[in-house]
Design a protein around this motif. Structure first.
Motif, PDB file in Angstrom:
ATOM      1  N   ALA A  61       0.707  -1.227  -0.003  1.00  0.00           N
ATOM      2  CA  ALA A  61       0.022  -0.070  -0.120  1.00  0.00           C
ATOM      3  C   ALA A  61       0.823   1.271  -0.108  1.00  0.00           C
ATOM      4  O   ALA A  61       0.436   2.384  -0.199  1.00  0.00           O
ATOM      5  CB  ALA A  61      -0.945   0.085   1.137  1.00  0.00           C
ATOM      6  N   LEU A  62       2.200   1.036   0.129  1.00  0.00           N
ATOM      7  CA  LEU A  62       3.281   2.252   0.182  1.00  0.00           C
ATOM      8  C   LEU A  62       3.355   2.828  -1.178  1.00  0.00           C
ATOM      9  O   LEU A  62       4.495   2.297  -1.893  1.00  0.00           O
ATOM     10  CB  LEU A  62       4.391   1.810   1.005  1.00  0.00           C
ATOM     11  CG  LEU A  62       5.409   3.213   1.397  1.00  0.00           C
ATOM     12  CD1 LEU A  62       4.663   3.813   2.440  1.00  0.00           C
ATOM     13  CD2 LEU A  62       6.558   2.511   1.355  1.00  0.00           C
ATOM     14  N   SER A  63       2.729   3.377  -1.565  1.00  0.00           N
ATOM     15  CA  SER A  63       2.843   4.245  -2.784  1.00  0.00           C
ATOM     16  C   SER A  63       3.231   5.803  -2.727  1.00  0.00           C
ATOM     17  O   SER A  63       2.978   6.352  -1.721  1.00  0.00           O
ATOM     18  CB  SER A  63       2.050   4.208  -3.907  1.00  0.00           C
ATOM     19  OG  SER A  63       0.858   4.975  -3.584  1.00  0.00           O
ATOM     20  N   MET A  64       4.128   6.374  -3.346  1.00  0.00           N
ATOM     21  CA  MET A  64       4.523   7.784  -3.446  1.00  0.00           C
ATOM     22  C   MET A  64       3.269   8.510  -3.332  1.00  0.00           C
ATOM     23  O   MET A  64       2.921   9.378  -2.632  1.00  0.00           O
ATOM     24  CB  MET A  64       5.450   8.106  -4.546  1.00  0.00           C
ATOM     25  CG  MET A  64       6.859   7.423  -4.310  1.00  0.00           C
ATOM     26  SD  MET A  64       7.584   7.724  -3.228  1.00  0.00           S
ATOM     27  CE  MET A  64       8.557   9.194  -3.418  1.00  0.00           C
ATOM     28  N   ARG A  65       2.305   8.093  -3.976  1.00  0.00           N
ATOM     29  CA  ARG A  65       1.119   9.013  -4.318  1.00  0.00           C
ATOM     30  C   ARG A  65       0.232   8.932  -2.909  1.00  0.00           C
ATOM     31  O   ARG A  65      -0.374   9.864  -2.464  1.00  0.00           O
ATOM     32  CB  ARG A  65       0.077   8.543  -5.302  1.00  0.00           C
ATOM     33  CG  ARG A  65       0.489   8.858  -6.760  1.00  0.00           C
ATOM     34  CD  ARG A  65      -0.281   8.175  -7.909  1.00  0.00           C
ATOM     35  NE  ARG A  65       0.835   7.558  -8.903  1.00  0.00           N
ATOM     36  CZ  ARG A  65       0.995   8.078 -10.120  1.00  0.00           C
ATOM     37  NH1 ARG A  65       0.219   9.154 -10.499  1.00  0.00           N
ATOM     38  NH2 ARG A  65       1.630   7.635 -10.804  1.00  0.00           N
TER      39      ARG A  65
END
Lengths: 272, 272
Positions: A61-65
Motif C-alpha cells: 500500500a506504500l506508494s508515493m501517491r
DNA sequence: ACCATCTCCGTACGGCGTACGTTGTTGCCC
DNA sequence: GGGCAACAACGTACGCCGTACGGAGATGGT
C-alpha cells in the motif's frame, strides 16, 4: 484470483551515497537561510507518514501517491525532499531500527544466554510491529544512526565471551538471520489473511478435501505419519512455536561454541 | 535513484482451492474431447517460460506480458490457462521444488548430522539457483507434488532419531528457516549489483568516506572494534561464511536435543 | 448443418514510479 | 525598494503493471 500483494524488496542507494548518507544522518546540505518559499514538508514528516502507512496497510500500500495524499500534498512534492522511493525505504528502515532495544541493559548485562535471547525476542517483536521491514533489502544496508546503534548494542550482547571479533559478528548475524527466517511465517500468514479475506481455518477447510483426494500415503509415508500430528498440535504451522523451539536449539548450539572456546570450532572455517 | 526492483511476495490462492489444486496436480478438468480450437499453449509451457524468465532476470522482470511475449502469444491468452499471476507463481514454485533432492539417499541414509547437512546445503543451492523462490509467499503453500515430495524427503532426514513427530516437523522447519534467512544475503547482494550496476566494492568505496565522517567511535566502541575486523575478514559480509558458521552452530544445538532425548527439551514448550 | 463451447486476443481501466517544465514565493544584493 | 536567483510545490505525461470484458474464429457433438 483475488489480489497479489507485493511486499517489495526494494533497494537502497541512488548511486549517490553522499545524498543517502546526508539524508540518513539529517545533515542539512547548505546554508542556514536561502531563497525560496518555506517548506511545508520535511524528511521526518514524510518518513513518519510512510512508516505509519506501511505498518497499517503493508508495503504494497506504500506508494508515493498515497504517502503524499496522507500528507495533503501532491505526489511530486515528495521528490523535493527525497530522491525516490528506494531512499524513502532506507529512511523508513533506519528510523524504525532506531527504536529497537530501548532498554540497552537487556543486551549488555547478565549471562550471555539471556542477552542473546533478549536480542532474538526484541527482533522478533520488531518484525511483528513492522512486518514490511522484512522485505526491505539488506544487501546495501542504510548506514544510518538506527542501524549503527543496533549493530553496536547487539555486538555487546556477545562481547566478553572470549570470542574473536569475527565470531562476534557471525553470531549476531546468525541470530538475526534465524529471527528473520522464522518471523516470515507469521507475517505471511497475516498478510495472506488480510489480502484474501480468507482465514487460515477457512482456507485449510476448503483445501483439505482436495489434498485428501490427491495425497498418496504410500509415496509419502513419513509425511502421512507426521503431517497430521504436526498439523493438530501446531495448527498446521505455528510460527511462534517454531521460534521458541528454534531459539532453544540455536542457543544450545552457541553454548557448545562458547563453552568449548573458539578453538573447538567444528566448522565455519574456510569456505568453498 | 536508479531502479527499484521489487521481488514481489505474492500470494497463493484464488479463493478457489479446487482450481489451484487441479492446476498443481495437472488434473484435467473435464472430458477427453471437447469443442473449441486446439490449444497452442499449455500450463507446463507457461510455467517453464516463467521460471526461465525469473531465473534469468529476477521476479521483478516477471510480468504476464513478458511471459506471454516469450511464448509468442498475446498477454491475455495466458489467462485461458492460468487464473492469474498468483497461481502462476504457485505453479512455478511447486515446479522448481520438485527438482530438489534429486538424490534421495543423501537425506535418508547415513548419520543424522550428515542428512541434515545435506538438507541444508540442497536448499541453499536451490535458493541460489532460483532466488525468486525466496520471495514467493509460504503463508499458503502450494500443496502440489513438488512440495509434498520435499516435505516427505526432508522428514525422512529426521526420522528414526526417536523424536516425537511434532519435533520432526519443527526440526525440518528450523533448518529450512535458517537457510532462508541466511541465503537472503547472497541474493540481495547480487540483485543490488544487477539493478544498480554498482559492484559491492564500488559501493563500499563510495560510501565508506561518509561513514568515516559520521561514525562516532565513542558512542559505538564495540562496533568500532569489531566492524573493521569483520569487514576485512568477511569482506563486509560474507553470506557463504555465515551459512557455514551458522549451520555448524545449529547442528550442534540439534545434537544436544538428539543426544539428550526429547525429555531434555530445554524450551519450545507452551507458547504465549 | 447447426450450435454450444472453447481458445485467442484487442482494448481499456486504474494503478504504479517518476521525468520534465511551470508557477509562485522567498531572501539576498544592489 | 527593486530585481533576480534559488527554491518548493505541483500538473501533466510516459511507459510500465495486472486483468475485466467482449468479440472473433475454430472445433466437435448432435
Amino acid at each position: 484470483m483475488l489480489e497479489s500483494e507485493d511486499m517489495a524488496t526494494e533497494f537502497t542507494g541512488t548511486g549517490d551515497p553522499a545524498r543517502s548518507m546526508a539524508l540518513l544522518w539529517r545533515t542539512p546540505p547548505g546554508a542556514d537561510s536561502r531563497p525560496g518559499p518555506k517548506t511545508t514538508l520535511d524528511v521526518d514528516r514524510i518518513v513518519a507518514a510512510a512508516v505509519a502507512l506501511a505498518d497499517a496497510d503493508g508495503l504494497s500500500a506504500l506508494s508515493m501517491r498515497r504517502v503524499a495524499a496522507e500528507l495533503g500534498v501532491a505526489a511530486m512534492t515528495l521528490y523535493t525532499h527525497v530522491p525516490g522511493k528506494g531512499e524513502l525505504l532506507d529512511l523508513m528502515l533506519d528510523a524504525v531500527l532506531g527504536e529497537l532495544h530501548p532498554d540497552e541493559r537487556l543486551l549488555t548485562a547478565g549471562p550471555w544466554r539471556a542477552r542473546l535471547e533478549a536480542l532474538a525476542r526484541a527482533n522478533w517483536d520488531f518484525f511483528l510491529r513492522h512486518p514490511w521491514a522484512l522485505h526491505v533489502s539488506t544487501g546495501r544496508p542504510p548506514l544510518g544512526p538506527g542501524l549503527m546503534r543496533k549493530y553496536e548494542l547487539e555486538l555487546r550482547a556477545v562481547d566478553g565471551l572470549g570470542l574473536p571479533e569475527v565470531q562476534m559478528d557471525l553470531l549476531v548475524t546468525l541470530v538475526n538471520g534465524f529471527v528473520r527466517g522464522t518471523v516470515g511465517g507469521v507475517h505471511e500468514k497475516a498478510a495472506a489473511e488480510r489480502v484474501t479475506g480468507i482465514s487460515e481455518d477457512q482456507w485449510w477447510a476448503a483445501t483439505e478435501p482436495y489434498v485428501a483426494q490427491v495425497f498418496d500415503a504410500e509415496r509419502f509415508p513419513t509425511a502421512a505419519r507426521v503431517g497430521p500430528v504436526a498439523g493438530e498440535e501446531l495448527g498446521a504451522y505455528d510460527p511462534r512455536r517454531s521460534f521458541e523451539f528454534g531459539l532453544a536449539r540455536l542457543l544450545d548450539g552457541i553454548g557448545v561454541l562458547v563453552d568449548t572456546g573458539p578453538a573447538g570450532l567444528s566448522a565455519g572455517g574456510t569456505p568453498t
